[in-house]
Scaffold this active site. Structure first.
Site, short mmCIF file in Angstrom:
data_model
loop_
_atom_site.label_atom_id
_atom_site.label_comp_id
_atom_site.label_asym_id
_atom_site.label_seq_id
_atom_site.Cartn_x
_atom_site.Cartn_y
_atom_site.Cartn_z
CG HIS A 200 -50.20 4.11 67.49
ND1 HIS A 200 -50.35 3.11 66.82
CD2 HIS A 200 -49.29 4.77 67.03
CE1 HIS A 200 -49.58 3.01 66.03
NE2 HIS A 200 -48.65 3.98 65.97
N GLY B 186 -54.66 14.01 78.56
CA GLY B 186 -55.30 14.39 77.26
C GLY B 186 -55.33 13.10 76.25
CB CYS C 255 -52.26 -0.07 64.01
SG CYS C 255 -51.16 -0.14 65.28
CG HIS D 59 -51.29 10.80 68.55
ND1 HIS D 59 -51.85 9.72 69.28
CD2 HIS D 59 -52.31 11.77 68.96
CE1 HIS D 59 -52.92 10.32 70.38
NE2 HIS D 59 -53.17 11.36 70.00
CB CYS E 245 -54.51 0.34 67.08
SG CYS E 245 -53.67 1.85 67.32
ZN LIG Z 1 -51.44 1.28 67.02
#
Ligand SMILES: [Zn+2]
Length: 146
Positions: free
Chosen positions: A104, A99, A13, A106, A10
Protein backbone atom coordinates in the site's frame (compact mmCIF):
# COMPACT_ATOMS: atom_id res chain seq x y z
CA UNK A 1 -8.17 -5.34 -7.77
CA UNK A 2 -8.97 -1.68 -8.23
CA UNK A 3 -7.41 1.18 -6.30
CA UNK A 4 -10.55 1.59 -4.20
CA UNK A 5 -10.55 -1.97 -2.86
CA UNK A 6 -9.36 -2.40 0.70
CA UNK A 7 -7.81 -5.83 1.01
CA UNK A 8 -8.56 -7.38 4.38
CA UNK A 9 -4.90 -8.24 4.91
CA UNK A 10 -3.51 -4.76 4.20
CA UNK A 11 -2.16 -3.28 7.45
CA UNK A 12 -2.31 0.30 6.18
CA UNK A 13 -5.95 -0.07 5.10
CA UNK A 14 -6.59 -1.40 8.63
CA UNK A 15 -4.89 1.67 10.13
CA UNK A 16 -6.84 4.02 7.83
CA UNK A 17 -10.09 2.28 8.86
CA UNK A 18 -9.16 2.33 12.55
CA UNK A 19 -9.02 -1.48 12.80
CA UNK A 20 -5.35 -1.29 13.83
CA UNK A 21 -3.94 1.30 16.23
CA UNK A 22 -1.55 3.97 15.06
CA UNK A 23 0.11 7.05 16.47
CA UNK A 24 -1.54 9.39 14.02
CA UNK A 25 -0.15 12.81 13.22
CA UNK A 26 -2.38 13.97 10.37
CA UNK A 27 -5.52 12.92 8.53
CA UNK A 28 -7.76 14.39 5.84
CA UNK A 29 -10.06 13.14 3.05
CA UNK A 30 -7.12 11.90 0.95
CA UNK A 31 -4.26 10.87 3.24
CA UNK A 32 -3.35 9.64 6.71
CA UNK A 33 0.06 10.07 8.37
CA UNK A 34 1.29 8.13 11.39
CA UNK A 35 4.50 7.07 13.08
CA UNK A 36 6.29 4.00 11.71
CA UNK A 37 6.25 1.24 14.34
CA UNK A 38 9.80 0.29 13.30
CA UNK A 39 11.33 3.77 13.05
CA UNK A 40 14.72 4.22 11.47
CA UNK A 41 15.01 7.50 13.38
CA UNK A 42 12.86 9.15 16.05
CA UNK A 43 9.81 10.74 14.46
CA UNK A 44 9.92 8.53 11.32
CA UNK A 45 6.52 9.02 9.67
CA UNK A 46 4.58 7.29 6.94
CA UNK A 47 2.11 9.12 4.70
CA UNK A 48 -0.43 6.85 2.98
CA UNK A 49 -3.38 7.43 0.65
CA UNK A 50 -6.76 6.52 2.19
CA UNK A 51 -7.65 4.56 -0.95
CA UNK A 52 -5.67 1.35 -1.30
CA UNK A 53 -3.08 1.45 -4.08
CA UNK A 54 -0.46 -1.30 -4.08
CA UNK A 55 1.99 0.59 -6.29
CA UNK A 56 2.65 3.94 -7.94
CA UNK A 57 1.07 2.53 -11.09
CA UNK A 58 -2.21 2.08 -9.20
CA UNK A 59 -2.05 5.45 -7.42
CA UNK A 60 -3.97 8.30 -9.02
CA UNK A 61 -2.00 11.50 -9.54
CA UNK A 62 -4.17 13.54 -7.19
CA UNK A 63 -3.44 11.14 -4.34
CA UNK A 64 0.25 11.18 -5.27
CA UNK A 65 0.32 14.96 -5.10
CA UNK A 66 -1.50 14.95 -1.76
CA UNK A 67 0.99 12.45 -0.31
CA UNK A 68 3.88 14.66 -1.32
CA UNK A 69 2.43 17.96 -0.11
CA UNK A 70 1.48 16.31 3.17
CA UNK A 71 5.03 15.00 3.58
CA UNK A 72 6.35 18.48 2.85
CA UNK A 73 4.19 19.92 5.65
CA UNK A 74 5.15 17.09 8.01
CA UNK A 75 8.84 17.72 7.33
CA UNK A 76 8.29 21.30 8.50
CA UNK A 77 6.37 20.03 11.52
CA UNK A 78 9.13 17.62 12.52
CA UNK A 79 11.77 20.32 12.12
CA UNK A 80 9.78 22.56 14.43
CA UNK A 81 8.72 19.86 16.89
CA UNK A 82 11.68 19.74 19.21
CA UNK A 83 12.46 16.14 18.17
CA UNK A 84 16.02 15.67 16.91
CA UNK A 85 15.96 16.83 13.28
CA UNK A 86 18.72 18.52 11.33
CA UNK A 87 17.45 17.41 7.93
CA UNK A 88 14.77 15.25 6.31
CA UNK A 89 14.69 12.49 3.69
CA UNK A 90 11.53 11.60 1.80
CA UNK A 91 11.69 8.00 0.63
CA UNK A 92 9.25 5.87 -1.34
CA UNK A 93 9.91 2.24 -2.27
CA UNK A 94 7.90 1.07 -5.30
CA UNK A 95 8.26 -2.67 -5.80
CA UNK A 96 9.91 -5.43 -3.79
CA UNK A 97 13.26 -4.94 -5.50
CA UNK A 98 13.15 -1.30 -4.38
CA UNK A 99 12.57 -2.36 -0.78
CA UNK A 100 8.78 -2.10 -0.60
CA UNK A 101 7.50 -4.38 2.18
CA UNK A 102 3.89 -3.22 2.61
CA UNK A 103 2.05 -3.12 -0.70
CA UNK A 104 0.00 0.00 0.00
CA UNK A 105 1.89 3.04 -1.27
CA UNK A 106 3.60 4.94 1.55
CA UNK A 107 5.99 7.88 1.61
CA UNK A 108 8.51 7.84 4.45
CA UNK A 109 9.36 11.12 6.18
CA UNK A 110 12.71 10.50 7.86
CA UNK A 111 14.05 13.06 10.30
CA UNK A 112 17.85 13.07 10.05
CA UNK A 113 20.58 13.95 12.49
CA UNK A 114 24.35 13.78 12.25
CA UNK A 115 25.50 10.24 12.92
CA UNK A 116 22.01 8.69 12.91
CA UNK A 117 23.33 5.67 10.99
CA UNK A 118 20.83 5.78 8.11
CA UNK A 119 22.51 5.56 4.73
CA UNK A 120 21.95 4.61 1.15
CA UNK A 121 25.06 3.10 -0.43
CA UNK A 122 24.80 3.87 -4.13
CA UNK A 123 27.46 2.74 -6.57
CA UNK A 124 27.54 5.79 -8.83
CA UNK A 125 27.99 5.12 -12.53
CA UNK A 126 29.51 7.53 -15.06
CA UNK A 127 27.64 7.06 -18.36
CA UNK A 128 28.54 9.23 -21.34
CA UNK A 129 26.09 11.75 -22.87
CA UNK A 130 25.03 9.35 -25.64
CA UNK A 131 23.91 6.78 -23.08
CA UNK A 132 22.13 9.45 -21.02
CA UNK A 133 20.34 10.75 -24.13
CA UNK A 134 19.35 7.22 -25.20
CA UNK A 135 18.01 6.48 -21.71
CA UNK A 136 16.09 9.78 -21.72
CA UNK A 137 14.50 8.91 -25.08
CA UNK A 138 13.42 5.49 -23.81
CA UNK A 139 11.86 6.98 -20.69
CA UNK A 140 10.09 9.73 -22.68
CA UNK A 141 8.56 7.03 -24.88
CA UNK A 142 7.18 5.34 -21.76
CA UNK A 143 5.44 8.40 -20.34
CA UNK A 144 1.75 7.61 -19.80
CA UNK A 145 -0.73 9.93 -21.52
CA UNK A 146 -2.19 12.77 -19.45
ZN1 LIG B 1 -4.18 -0.91 1.75
Amino acid sequence: MTASDSPADCPFCAIVAGRLPSSQVYSDDDVVAFLDIRPVTTGHLLVVPRAHAASLAELDEHAGARIFTTAQRLAAAVRGSGLPCEGVNLFLADGAVAGQEVFHVHLHVLPRTTGDGFKLSPQFRHPDRAELDANAAQIRAGLPPR
